[in-house]
Design a protein around this motif. Sequence first.
Motif, PDB file in Angstrom:
ATOM      1  N   UNK A 166       0.833  -1.182   0.000  1.00  9.34           N
ATOM      2  CA  UNK A 166       0.000   0.000   0.000  1.00  9.34           C
ATOM      3  C   UNK A 166       0.874   1.240   0.000  1.00  9.34           C
ATOM      4  N   UNK A 167       0.359   2.237  -0.630  1.00  4.84           N
ATOM      5  CA  UNK A 167       1.111   3.481  -0.648  1.00  4.84           C
ATOM      6  C   UNK A 167       0.915   4.229   0.663  1.00  4.84           C
ATOM      7  N   UNK A 168       1.788   5.151   0.908  1.00  2.00           N
ATOM      8  CA  UNK A 168       1.777   5.915   2.151  1.00  2.00           C
ATOM      9  C   UNK A 168       0.491   6.737   2.302  1.00  2.00           C
ATOM     10  N   UNK A 169      -0.042   7.273   1.211  1.00  2.00           N
ATOM     11  CA  UNK A 169      -1.234   8.112   1.293  1.00  2.00           C
ATOM     12  C   UNK A 169      -2.468   7.291   1.675  1.00  2.00           C
ATOM     13  N   UNK A 170      -2.537   6.035   1.233  1.00  2.00           N
ATOM     14  CA  UNK A 170      -3.671   5.178   1.604  1.00  2.00           C
ATOM     15  C   UNK A 170      -3.597   4.804   3.081  1.00  2.00           C
TER      16      UNK A 170
ATOM     17  N   UNK B 239      -2.318   6.630   5.386  1.00  2.00           N
ATOM     18  CA  UNK B 239      -2.641   7.827   6.158  1.00  2.00           C
ATOM     19  C   UNK B 239      -4.147   7.948   6.404  1.00  2.00           C
ATOM     20  N   UNK B 240      -4.962   7.400   5.528  1.00  2.00           N
ATOM     21  CA  UNK B 240      -6.411   7.447   5.685  1.00  2.00           C
ATOM     22  C   UNK B 240      -6.980   6.174   6.282  1.00  2.00           C
ATOM     23  N   UNK B 241      -6.322   5.045   6.046  1.00  2.00           N
ATOM     24  CA  UNK B 241      -6.854   3.764   6.479  1.00  2.00           C
ATOM     25  C   UNK B 241      -6.796   3.602   8.003  1.00  2.00           C
ATOM     26  N   UNK B 242      -5.689   3.901   8.603  1.00  2.00           N
ATOM     27  CA  UNK B 242      -5.547   3.722  10.050  1.00  2.00           C
ATOM     28  C   UNK B 242      -6.510   4.600  10.850  1.00  2.00           C
ATOM     29  N   UNK B 243      -6.636   5.895  10.565  1.00  2.00           N
ATOM     30  CA  UNK B 243      -7.624   6.681  11.316  1.00  2.00           C
ATOM     31  C   UNK B 243      -9.062   6.203  11.099  1.00  2.00           C
ATOM     32  N   UNK B 244      -9.370   5.724   9.896  1.00  2.00           N
ATOM     33  CA  UNK B 244     -10.706   5.211   9.628  1.00  2.00           C
ATOM     34  C   UNK B 244     -10.989   3.975  10.469  1.00  2.00           C
TER      35      UNK B 244
END
Length: 79
Positions: free
Chosen positions: A1-5, A7-12
């Motif tokens: 996974x890319x870094x930008x994904x 960044x959104x996946x963990x907080x979600x």
Amino acid sequence: MSRSKLDYLLPTIVICLYGLLYVPIILLIVFSFNSSPFFYQWGGLSFHWYHELMQLTELWDTLHNSVVVAISAVFLSIT
């Protein structure tokens, strides 16, 4: 996974898990003020169930026992 994904996946995932933990507690608190005996039928705000709860002698006996145990534990821990 890319870094930008990530960044959104963990907080979600964290928000969803907190929702799983806290939403049932919030619903329980809200529906505890329902005057209807059925949760699916809103009867208005009321303290009826809390009044019923305070009339239980078992509750007061349990509270008394808990206070006695707590005071005994404090007394034994400082002696």
